[in-house]
Design a protein around this motif. Structure first.
Motif, PDB file in Angstrom:
ATOM      1  N   THR A 157       0.826  -1.220   0.000  1.00 39.75           N
ATOM      2  CA  THR A 157       0.000   0.000   0.000  1.00 39.75           C
ATOM      3  C   THR A 157       0.859   1.268   0.000  1.00 39.75           C
ATOM      4  O   THR A 157       0.425   2.312  -0.478  1.00 39.75           O
ATOM      5  N   ARG A 202       2.870   6.335  -2.679  1.00 39.03           N
ATOM      6  CA  ARG A 202       4.012   6.885  -3.421  1.00 39.03           C
ATOM      7  C   ARG A 202       3.601   7.186  -4.871  1.00 39.03           C
ATOM      8  O   ARG A 202       4.021   8.191  -5.446  1.00 39.03           O
ATOM      9  N   ILE A 253      -3.194  -0.834   8.069  1.00 41.63           N
ATOM     10  CA  ILE A 253      -3.883  -2.023   7.546  1.00 41.63           C
ATOM     11  C   ILE A 253      -4.668  -2.718   8.667  1.00 41.63           C
ATOM     12  O   ILE A 253      -5.864  -2.995   8.521  1.00 41.63           O
TER      13      ILE A 253
END
Ligand code: CDP
Ligand code: CDP
Length: 224
Positions: A35, A40, A132
């Motif tokens: 992720t 990015r 997460i």
């Protein structure tokens, strides 16, 4: 009977998340989702369009025109931005220095979290990032939170750069970048970096890569 498994790995920069997650994915034959690469990718797209990362309105305007995909190149997963392989460029110093500002924007997170949940819906995944276990997959079957000192993490990035023939940042500069990004990621308003109550903390500074993989796998296999 539940047929898929979800594994969440969170932690600060260079704590070992992607290295270990990739190997776990390979051993269990499940999909790895990076992720951080997605945040990015959005950051690179903004910079490429000449937009400042504090220009929230412009970022909001262009967000839905950014196309992110994962594709395999020679067996290795790469992030593609607007149809082009961007795996190398998303790791640049410029992206690293701007990604925390972009990932602090709630509407950016909303879009990427939605994509990440969809990816995890129909297949077994190991997903790494910052939120997460807390936000993206709060019901993940296994949650890990990796930690290691800033010195160890900066040394790892420094060694990686040397191995790639890059010497644009000193150890001290890398350490300051890591500390600054951790601080930004941990104190932001939306989905800060934080250990989920039910995550297992793993001090990766004490483990070799092999030991780290074996340890995480042993915890998964013991309770699976
Ligand atoms: O590999 P490294 O730890 O340097 O960073 P990364 O995992 O590629 O993540 C880059 C940046 O994206 C982080 O510093 C966070 O600002 C952001 N990020 C996030 O906010 N949430 C995630 N789930 C993953 C990354
Ligand atoms: O994804 P994240 O930014 O958390 O870290 P990474 O890119 O997977 O790992 C950073 C560096 O730490 C890599 O060069 C790994 O080889 C190294 N590493 C290590 O030396 N020992 C570990 N137990 C885990 C990772």
């Amino acid at each position: 009977m539940k047929m898929t498994i979800t594994i969440a790995i969170d932690g600060p920069a260079a704590s070992g998340k992607s290295t270990i997650a990739k190997q776990i994915a390979k051993k269990l034959n499940i999909t790895y989702i990076d992720t951080g690469a997605m945040y990015r990718g959005v950051t690179l797209a903004i910079l490429k369009r000449g937009i400042e990362v504090d220009n929230v309105q412009e970022i909001r305007n262009i967000l839905n025109n950014i196309e992110l995909d994962f594709n395999f190149v020679n067996g290795v997963q790469h992030l593609f931005l607007d149809g082009q392989d961007a795996e190398e460029e998303i790791r640049s110093i410029e992206v690293s220095q701007n990604v925390s500002a972009v990932s602090a924007l709630d509407f950016v997170r909303e879009k990427l979290v939605d994509l990440q949940r969809k990816m995890a819906e129909k297949q077994s995944v190991v997903m790494d990032g910052r939120d997460i276990g807390t936000v993206v997959l709060p019901k993940a079957d296994f949650k890990f939170f990796f930690i290691a000192s800033p010195e160890i993490r900066a040394q790892r990035r420094y060694d990686e750069n040397i191995a790639r023939g890059i010497n644009t940042q000193t150890f001290e500069e890398l350490k300051q970048d890591i500390i600054r990004r951790d601080e930004y990621d941990s104190t932001r308003e939306h989905s800060p970096l934080k250990q989920a109550d039910d995550a297992i903390a793993v001090d990766t500074g004490l483990l070799s890569i092999e030991e780290n993989v074996e340890y995480v796998l042993s915890l998964i296999q013991k309770t699976n």
